[in-house]
Scaffold this active site. Structure first.
Site, PDB file in Angstrom:
ATOM      1  N   GLU A   1     -11.944  -0.835  -8.547  1.00  0.00           N
ATOM      2  CA  GLU A   1     -12.096   0.314  -9.446  1.00  0.00           C
ATOM      3  C   GLU A   1     -11.018   0.371 -10.527  1.00  0.00           C
ATOM      4  O   GLU A   1     -11.183   1.044 -11.541  1.00  0.00           O
ATOM      5  CB  GLU A   1     -12.098   1.617  -8.614  1.00  0.00           C
TER       6      GLU A   1
ATOM      7  N   ARG B   1     -26.304   9.730 -11.435  1.00  0.00           N
ATOM      8  CA  ARG B   1     -25.336  10.750 -11.021  1.00  0.00           C
ATOM      9  C   ARG B   1     -24.923  11.662 -12.169  1.00  0.00           C
ATOM     10  O   ARG B   1     -24.763  12.869 -11.984  1.00  0.00           O
ATOM     11  CB  ARG B   1     -24.085  10.065 -10.466  1.00  0.00           C
TER      12      ARG B   1
ATOM     13  N   GLU C   1       0.863  -1.185   0.000  1.00  0.00           N
ATOM     14  CA  GLU C   1       0.000   0.000   0.000  1.00  0.00           C
ATOM     15  C   GLU C   1       0.897   1.232   0.000  1.00  0.00           C
ATOM     16  O   GLU C   1       1.768   1.372   0.855  1.00  0.00           O
ATOM     17  CB  GLU C   1      -0.926  -0.008   1.226  1.00  0.00           C
TER      18      GLU C   1
HETATM   19  P1  ADP Z   1     -10.954  -0.294  -4.574  1.00  0.00           P
HETATM   20  O1  ADP Z   1     -12.262   0.350  -4.211  1.00  0.00           O
HETATM   21  O2  ADP Z   1     -10.924  -0.792  -5.951  1.00  0.00           O
HETATM   22  O3  ADP Z   1     -10.499  -1.268  -3.547  1.00  0.00           O
HETATM   23  P2  ADP Z   1      -9.573   1.908  -3.364  1.00  0.00           P
HETATM   24  O4  ADP Z   1      -9.493   3.277  -3.907  1.00  0.00           O
HETATM   25  O5  ADP Z   1     -10.478   1.704  -2.205  1.00  0.00           O
HETATM   26  O6  ADP Z   1      -9.903   0.922  -4.551  1.00  0.00           O
HETATM   27  O7  ADP Z   1      -8.118   1.408  -2.899  1.00  0.00           O
HETATM   28  C1  ADP Z   1      -7.009   1.459  -3.752  1.00  0.00           C
HETATM   29  C2  ADP Z   1      -5.747   1.515  -2.893  1.00  0.00           C
HETATM   30  O8  ADP Z   1      -4.595   1.265  -3.706  1.00  0.00           O
HETATM   31  C3  ADP Z   1      -5.515   2.873  -2.237  1.00  0.00           C
HETATM   32  O9  ADP Z   1      -5.343   2.716  -0.855  1.00  0.00           O
HETATM   33  C4  ADP Z   1      -4.246   3.392  -2.910  1.00  0.00           C
HETATM   34  O10 ADP Z   1      -3.453   4.209  -2.070  1.00  0.00           O
HETATM   35  C5  ADP Z   1      -3.537   2.104  -3.275  1.00  0.00           C
HETATM   36  N1  ADP Z   1      -2.569   2.249  -4.381  1.00  0.00           N
HETATM   37  C6  ADP Z   1      -2.712   2.943  -5.526  1.00  0.00           C
HETATM   38  N2  ADP Z   1      -1.623   2.837  -6.311  1.00  0.00           N
HETATM   39  C7  ADP Z   1      -0.762   2.036  -5.641  1.00  0.00           C
HETATM   40  C8  ADP Z   1       0.560   1.559  -5.918  1.00  0.00           C
HETATM   41  N3  ADP Z   1       1.207   1.896  -7.042  1.00  0.00           N
HETATM   42  N4  ADP Z   1       1.161   0.759  -5.004  1.00  0.00           N
HETATM   43  C9  ADP Z   1       0.531   0.433  -3.842  1.00  0.00           C
HETATM   44  N5  ADP Z   1      -0.698   0.876  -3.525  1.00  0.00           N
HETATM   45  C10 ADP Z   1      -1.347   1.656  -4.408  1.00  0.00           C
END
Ligand code: ADP
Length: 603
Positions: free
Chosen positions: A571, A432, A182
């Site tokens: 997403e 929306r 993360e």
């Molecule tokens: P979903 O709803 O699809 O689970 P979220 O927006 O809730 O998506 O979560 C996506 C997570 O991935 C976020 O916490 C974001 O910080 C993390 N993230 C995005 N890009 C990276 C990356 N390159 N490496 C690690 N974590 C990432």
């Protein structure tokens, strides 16, 4: 000297023990050029300090003993739970260890970090500190360092939102050794800051409230909502798995949903959204993270996946990542990699690349981490993308910050939307995109949501989301009054037209039919005070486009072939929601497909 700190929020008391933060890597020694020269400066005693954070004031108490900062207690704050916990823990631990407040902000929690540092300085000034002392020495770097730069696991999950956490749990439960990367300092993503509602046909709540629903009706609504360009086979996967997934959330993960509450979000023909406790995504994320911890999923925070590693047969075998200590780490995967890095709503350049209209004129509801990294990584290895131009705005957000308003979800309980001229202009239960476009074409691109006690009593939105209500009030974006005239006066709205519109609407409620816009759902009078008026505007909320997957959450290349070793969920994927995602469908999607990815990678 052994020091400890306490962190107390209004709802829960956590006592965090020194040393817990070093669990995921070796902490660098804090180096301060001038050592602990503050020791002689501070007078012994207990001092309170206040600093302004993201959601309001942070109040804390600092204890000085023998001239040293011996403990720090956060007494009150309104920051986002989980996101701010990580920042508070890290900064407080860093201050206790280094005896300096010249300290870095924590990744992804800039305002909470700034707020707690301000509050610390405020308290320390009362103990004899000053800005000169606070600036002394080198800035403290809070980064955790990895000892091993080449690590091997069965499964690597990229991203700790709803999809990533669900995937990691399922893979771990099936016996795999799992690491979750993360890039922020805490898990959660957009899932954390969502209202946490998820659409599920056939729940106990629907039975209790007499709502007739079916998997097919859910599919039909979702396809209509997405203008029928959705990948139908994926929509069916979500619809059919929604109920068993909810059972899993309740039975295994211990998520609590409101037993007597359902919301009918825009575009749905019946009320089918379960609402978690407190109506916040925090309930989901907190419980998923706890479960992951219990099972033994390894979490690497502030660790950003940069690149997918492939072997000579084009199979994905690992991830190259960097961390906030500036190290480059290779994570090897025996079984596979799951991308769950969320959408690209917070990446302005990427938004403009795929849809030039979604430019800087929009603020965003999204957390800073949603920058489309997973999409770029997959594109770089020849994976296929779909529907990238479809970017959704959420119609009712804070006009000054772009943050989504949950108080404004009183719309689903019966509030009406009026413009500056005091006239209704759209069906409040429409999709929306339709409502957003309608609001943007009104005076100032803004709209007013209006309701009274008949609506308030359905979901008590101003109480459930009291922190948000206070922020809106402070910004003069919401107003409560005993009469409707006062509401119109407050925001300079044409009073005569405003009163006429409400009277006309109340007439529709009497007759059970909205003659102007044919509003769906149950109609509620706006007649009993006190009344509320809230100013709202659209902001970027969800990116429907992304990585092409199949029903097993496997990533496909441009020829429709499976890329071995690679899965994606949430997403970051595209095609499920078509042109427009309906409210409450994101959480269903991320948990259902997160679980599938976690199960399939182990098979
Ligand atoms: P979903 O709803 O699809 O689970 P979220 O927006 O809730 O998506 O979560 C996506 C997570 O991935 C976020 O916490 C974001 O910080 C993390 N993230 C995005 N890009 C990276 C990356 N390159 N490496 C690690 N974590 C990432």
């Amino acid at each position: 000297m052994k020091r400890s700190f306490k962190f107390i929020s209004l709802l829960l008391t956590l006592v965090i023990v020194l040393g817990t933060l070093t669990a995921c890597g070796k902490k660098e020694d804090y180096i301060n050029d001038e050592g602990s020269s503050n020791v002689e400066t501070y007078s012994d005693g207990v001092y309170q300090g206040i600093g302004s954070g993201n959601g309001g004031d942070i109040l804390l108490e600092v204890t000085i003993k023998d001239g040293e900062i011996s403990s720090i207690e956060v007494l009150d704050h309104k920051e986002t739970e989980i996101l701010s916990d990580a920042a508070f823990q890290k900064i407080i631990q860093g201050v206790l260890d280094s005896q300096s407040v010249n300290i870095d902000h924590v990744t992804g929690a800039t305002f909470s970090s700034a707020g707690i540092i301000l509050a610390l300085k405020d308290a320390l000034k009362k103990a004899g500190g000053n800005d000169e002392i606070f600036k002394k020495g080198e800035k403290i770097n809070l980064a955790d360092r990895e000892e091993e730069l080449n690590q091997t696991y069965d499964v690597i999950v990229i991203g700790g939102g709803g999809a990533g956490l669900s995937a990691a749990i399922e893979a771990k439960a099936a016996g795999a050794n799992v690491v979750l990367l993360e890039k922020m300092s805490s898990v959660g993503g957009n899932t954390l800051v969502s209202g946490g509602g998820l659409n599920v046909p056939g729940t106990e709540q629907q039975k209790k409230l007499g709502v007739e629903d079916s998997v097919d009706l859910f599919i039909e609504d979702t396809l209509n909502g997405g203008d029928n360009i959705n990948k139908k086979e994926l929509v069916r996967v979500i619809a059919e798995n929604a109920l068993p997934t909810t059972k899993w959330l309740i039975d295994e993960i211990k998520v609590e949903f409101m037993p007597d509450r359902l919301q009918q979000f825009g575009g749905h023909s019946v009320a089918r959204a379960l609402i978690p406790k407190n109506n916040q995504g925090t309930e989901l994320i907190k419980k998923l993270k706890n479960h992951g911890d219990d099972l033994g999923v390894i979490f690497k925070m502030e660790t950003k996946a940069e690149k997918l590693i492939m072997d000579e047969n084009n199979k994905v075998i690992g991830v190259m990542a960097t961390n906030s200590a500036g190290q480059e780490i290779t994570f090897n995967a025996n079984k596979g990699v799951i991308i769950a890095s969320g959408g690209f709503g917070a990446n302005l350049e990427m938004r403009k690349k795929y849809n030039p209209e979604k430019d800087e004129k929009y603020k965003t509801t999204d957390v800073a981490g949603t920058t489309g990294d997973g999409i770029t990584m997959v594109e770089d290895i020849g994976g296929d993308l779909i529907h990238m131009e479809h970017i959704q705005t959420y119609p009712t957000c804070n006009p000054k910050t772009g943050i989504i308003s949950y108080v404004a979800n009183s719309r689903f309980d019966g509030a009406v939307l009026l413009n500056q001229e005091g006239i209704r202009f759209v069906e409040e239960m429409d999709r929306r995109d339709v409502i957003s476009e309608a609001i943007l074409s009104q005076t100032n691109g803004e709209s007013y949501l209006v309701w009274g006690q008949e609506v308030e009593e359905v979901g008590h939105m101003t109480e459930v989301h009291k922190n948000e209500y206070d922020v809106f009030e402070k910004m003069d974006l919401i107003y409560k009054a005993d009469t409707l005239e006062e509401l119109a006066n407050h925001f300079d709205i044409d009073k005569v037209k405003f009163m006429e519109s409400i009277e006309k609407y109340n007439g529709y409620v009497d007759n059970g039919k909205d003659e102007e816009f044919n509003r769906r759902g149950s109609l509620k009078h706006i007649a009993k005070g006190p009344f509320y008026i809230q100013k709202v505007t659209p902001a970027i909320h969800h990116t429907m486009g992304g990585i092409v997957i199949n029903e097993d959450a496997r990533v496909l290349d441009k020829d429709g072939n499976i890329i071995q070793g690679l899965f994606a969920a949430g997403e970051v994927t595209g095609g499920i929601h078509g042109t427009n995602r309906l409210g409450g469908n994101a959480v269903t999607d991320v948990i259902v497909f997160g679980r599938i990815a976690g199960q399939k990678v182990v098979e």
